[in-house]
Design a protein around this motif. Structure first.
Motif, PDB file in Angstrom:
ATOM      1  N   THR A 161      55.272  12.935  64.627  1.00  0.00           N
ATOM      2  CA  THR A 161      54.516  13.009  65.890  1.00  0.00           C
ATOM      3  C   THR A 161      54.969  11.924  66.860  1.00  0.00           C
ATOM      4  O   THR A 161      55.159  12.185  68.057  1.00  0.00           O
ATOM      5  N   ARG A 203      45.268   3.905  67.178  1.00  0.00           N
ATOM      6  CA  ARG A 203      46.140   3.013  66.394  1.00  0.00           C
ATOM      7  C   ARG A 203      46.324   3.520  64.974  1.00  0.00           C
ATOM      8  O   ARG A 203      46.457   2.738  64.030  1.00  0.00           O
ATOM      9  N   SER A 204      46.322   4.853  64.798  1.00  0.00           N
ATOM     10  CA  SER A 204      46.480   5.378  63.439  1.00  0.00           C
ATOM     11  C   SER A 204      47.905   5.151  62.956  1.00  0.00           C
ATOM     12  O   SER A 204      48.842   4.952  63.743  1.00  0.00           O
ATOM     13  N   SER A 246      39.101   1.730  69.320  1.00  0.00           N
ATOM     14  CA  SER A 246      37.677   1.893  69.622  1.00  0.00           C
ATOM     15  C   SER A 246      36.983   0.577  69.996  1.00  0.00           C
ATOM     16  O   SER A 246      35.895   0.600  70.564  1.00  0.00           O
ATOM     17  N   THR A 267      44.829  17.038  69.440  1.00  0.00           N
ATOM     18  CA  THR A 267      44.804  18.449  69.039  1.00  0.00           C
ATOM     19  C   THR A 267      43.384  18.702  68.534  1.00  0.00           C
ATOM     20  O   THR A 267      43.054  18.339  67.406  1.00  0.00           O
ATOM     21  N   THR A 316      56.633  18.230  67.317  1.00  0.00           N
ATOM     22  CA  THR A 316      56.448  17.503  66.052  1.00  0.00           C
ATOM     23  C   THR A 316      57.113  18.267  64.904  1.00  0.00           C
ATOM     24  O   THR A 316      57.831  17.691  64.085  1.00  0.00           O
TER      25      THR A 316
HETATM   26  P1  NAP Z   1      42.617   8.966  63.844  1.00  0.00           P
HETATM   27  O1  NAP Z   1      43.316   8.506  62.620  1.00  0.00           O
HETATM   28  O2  NAP Z   1      41.215   9.450  63.764  1.00  0.00           O
HETATM   29  O3  NAP Z   1      42.677   7.790  64.902  1.00  0.00           O
HETATM   30  C1  NAP Z   1      42.007   7.865  66.115  1.00  0.00           C
HETATM   31  C2  NAP Z   1      42.221   6.609  66.889  1.00  0.00           C
HETATM   32  O4  NAP Z   1      41.477   6.707  68.102  1.00  0.00           O
HETATM   33  C3  NAP Z   1      41.724   5.357  66.150  1.00  0.00           C
HETATM   34  O5  NAP Z   1      42.675   4.321  66.259  1.00  0.00           O
HETATM   35  C4  NAP Z   1      40.442   5.002  66.886  1.00  0.00           C
HETATM   36  O6  NAP Z   1      40.169   3.624  66.959  1.00  0.00           O
HETATM   37  C5  NAP Z   1      40.756   5.513  68.287  1.00  0.00           C
HETATM   38  N1  NAP Z   1      39.525   5.760  69.013  1.00  0.00           N
HETATM   39  C6  NAP Z   1      38.449   6.500  68.638  1.00  0.00           C
HETATM   40  N2  NAP Z   1      37.500   6.454  69.578  1.00  0.00           N
HETATM   41  C7  NAP Z   1      37.973   5.677  70.569  1.00  0.00           C
HETATM   42  C8  NAP Z   1      37.438   5.218  71.800  1.00  0.00           C
HETATM   43  N3  NAP Z   1      36.220   5.572  72.194  1.00  0.00           N
HETATM   44  N4  NAP Z   1      38.195   4.421  72.570  1.00  0.00           N
HETATM   45  C9  NAP Z   1      39.433   4.054  72.176  1.00  0.00           C
HETATM   46  N5  NAP Z   1      39.993   4.440  71.024  1.00  0.00           N
HETATM   47  C10 NAP Z   1      39.260   5.240  70.227  1.00  0.00           C
HETATM   48  O7  NAP Z   1      43.401  10.132  64.554  1.00  0.00           O
HETATM   49  P2  NAP Z   1      44.971  10.546  64.534  1.00  0.00           P
HETATM   50  O8  NAP Z   1      45.307  11.107  63.215  1.00  0.00           O
HETATM   51  O9  NAP Z   1      45.807   9.469  65.103  1.00  0.00           O
HETATM   52  O10 NAP Z   1      44.918  11.765  65.557  1.00  0.00           O
HETATM   53  C11 NAP Z   1      44.513  11.596  66.891  1.00  0.00           C
HETATM   54  C12 NAP Z   1      44.620  12.934  67.607  1.00  0.00           C
HETATM   55  O11 NAP Z   1      45.980  13.344  67.590  1.00  0.00           O
HETATM   56  C13 NAP Z   1      43.832  14.068  66.944  1.00  0.00           C
HETATM   57  O12 NAP Z   1      43.373  14.946  67.929  1.00  0.00           O
HETATM   58  C14 NAP Z   1      44.867  14.738  66.082  1.00  0.00           C
HETATM   59  O13 NAP Z   1      44.563  16.092  65.821  1.00  0.00           O
HETATM   60  C15 NAP Z   1      46.076  14.612  66.964  1.00  0.00           C
HETATM   61  N6  NAP Z   1      47.336  14.664  66.228  1.00  0.00           N
HETATM   62  C16 NAP Z   1      48.284  15.533  66.693  1.00  0.00           C
HETATM   63  C17 NAP Z   1      49.481  15.623  66.047  1.00  0.00           C
HETATM   64  C18 NAP Z   1      50.534  16.539  66.598  1.00  0.00           C
HETATM   65  O14 NAP Z   1      50.379  17.130  67.620  1.00  0.00           O
HETATM   66  N7  NAP Z   1      51.630  16.678  65.989  1.00  0.00           N
HETATM   67  C19 NAP Z   1      49.738  14.866  64.905  1.00  0.00           C
HETATM   68  C20 NAP Z   1      48.764  13.963  64.461  1.00  0.00           C
HETATM   69  C21 NAP Z   1      47.557  13.874  65.141  1.00  0.00           C
HETATM   70  P3  NAP Z   1      39.820   2.749  65.645  1.00  0.00           P
HETATM   71  O15 NAP Z   1      41.125   2.531  64.965  1.00  0.00           O
HETATM   72  O16 NAP Z   1      39.237   1.495  66.210  1.00  0.00           O
HETATM   73  O17 NAP Z   1      38.858   3.553  64.840  1.00  0.00           O
END
Ligand code: NAP
Length: 259
Positions: A118, A143-144, A167, A208, A242
């Motif tokens: 990604t 920051r995942s 967050s 997504t 991706t």
């Molecule tokens: P994740 O592991 O849940 O991480 C979400 C991040 O967003 C965390 O770092 C969290 O902060 C932050 N966050 C949550 N609420 C927030 C707020 N109010 N203000 C600022 N930051 C905030 O999610 P992920 O796996 O990275 O995925 C994120 C999105 O990308 C999802 O929609 C997922 O479906 C999509 N995605 C798409 C692809 C693709 O298209 N190929 C691949 C992977 C993911 P904290 O760390 O402080 O909790």
């Protein structure tokens, strides 16, 4: 692919599955479809016992299997499986989604490695549009380990000035409004609104999210698009790229193994 066939290289991706998460299965179907189009074999490996030890054992077997070019571990991992142990078991030469500890360490050190697909897709998108980030301010929201952190390293390697938000970030809008490039990976529909983007900024939406049976991103697209210099759509944009990056890395792994 014809060139690979001539050299008798048959790329194969092994996908380790241990859950029936609908988003995971949907991503797998997309992966299988593209792989079939490209002539890449996909071997589904369903673990009956979802323990850390079972993952490690299976990863080691696939690592030694000369017919397997790449290994992908589908997430989320089942409860009780230690993600760190699984990451540690992934051999970097077959870690085609750059998810393992060794690959991530190499990325951090600026060494050659497979990248998380990604994060790689975001770079490919920028490259495709001819967007140079050198010296520019980039804000990443999220920051995942799969998106935000590796993306920060990749943009840093391209000489962007990177801020990673999460967050606990205070006054997030003030940070994102300063940025020339805003990448959002939060997982909340329409999270990035019009007051969070500087006119002319490039916006990359990684989100997504399924809403009422359709996929939407993390950006309030109708509001932000008119003022952005460039913006990636959802669906489209990062998602399909991706899978393409993943396939590229499977082929690269197969070529390296054949050398
Ligand atoms: P994740 O592991 O849940 O991480 C979400 C991040 O967003 C965390 O770092 C969290 O902060 C932050 N966050 C949550 N609420 C927030 C707020 N109010 N203000 C600022 N930051 C905030 O999610 P992920 O796996 O990275 O995925 C994120 C999105 O990308 C999802 O929609 C997922 O479906 C999509 N995605 C798409 C692809 C693709 O298209 N190929 C691949 C992977 C993911 P904290 O760390 O402080 O909790």
């Amino acid at each position: 692919m014809a060139a690979l066939k001539e050299r008798r290289i048959s790329p194969k991706l092994a996908v380790i599955l241990a859950s029936a998460d609908p988003a995971t299965l949907s991503y797998l179907r997309v992966t299988e479809r593209l792989a079939a189009e490209l002539g890449i074999a996909v071997q589904k490996v369903v673990l009956s016992s979802a323990t850390s030890e079972a993952f490690v054992r299976r990863i080691a077997e696939l690592g030694e299997d000369p017919t397997v070019s790449g290994i992908l571990v589908e997430t989320p991992l089942p409860a009780g499986v230690d993600a760190g142990v699984v990451r540690g078991a992934l051999p970097p030469e077959k870690d085609v989604d750059g998810a393992g500890t060794a690959s991530l360490g190499r990325l951090l050190a600026g060494e050659r490695s497979f990248v998380p697909a990604t994060a790689g897709a975001v770079l490919a998108l920028l490259d495709g549009e001819g967007i140079d980030v050198s010296g520019r301010r980039a804000a990443i929201v999220g920051r995942s380990l799969v998106v935000g952190r590796p993306l920060a390293l990749l943009l840093l390697a391209r000489d962007a000035t990177v801020t990673v938000c999460h967050s606990k970030t205070q006054d997030l809008a003030a940070v994102t409004r300063e940025a020339d490039l805003v990448c959002v990976a939060v997982g909340r529909p329409g999270f990035l609104g019009v007051g969070m983007v500087r006119p002319g900024a490039v916006v990359v939406d990684v989100g997504t999210n399924w809403v009422d049976g359709r996929i939407v991103g993390d950006v309030d697209f109708p509001a932000v698009a008119p003022l952005a210099g460039a913006i990636s759509p959802v669906p489209g944009g990062v998602g399909p790229l991706t899978t393409t990056i993943l396939m590229e890395q499977v082929v690269e792994a197969a070529e390296r193994i054949a050398r």
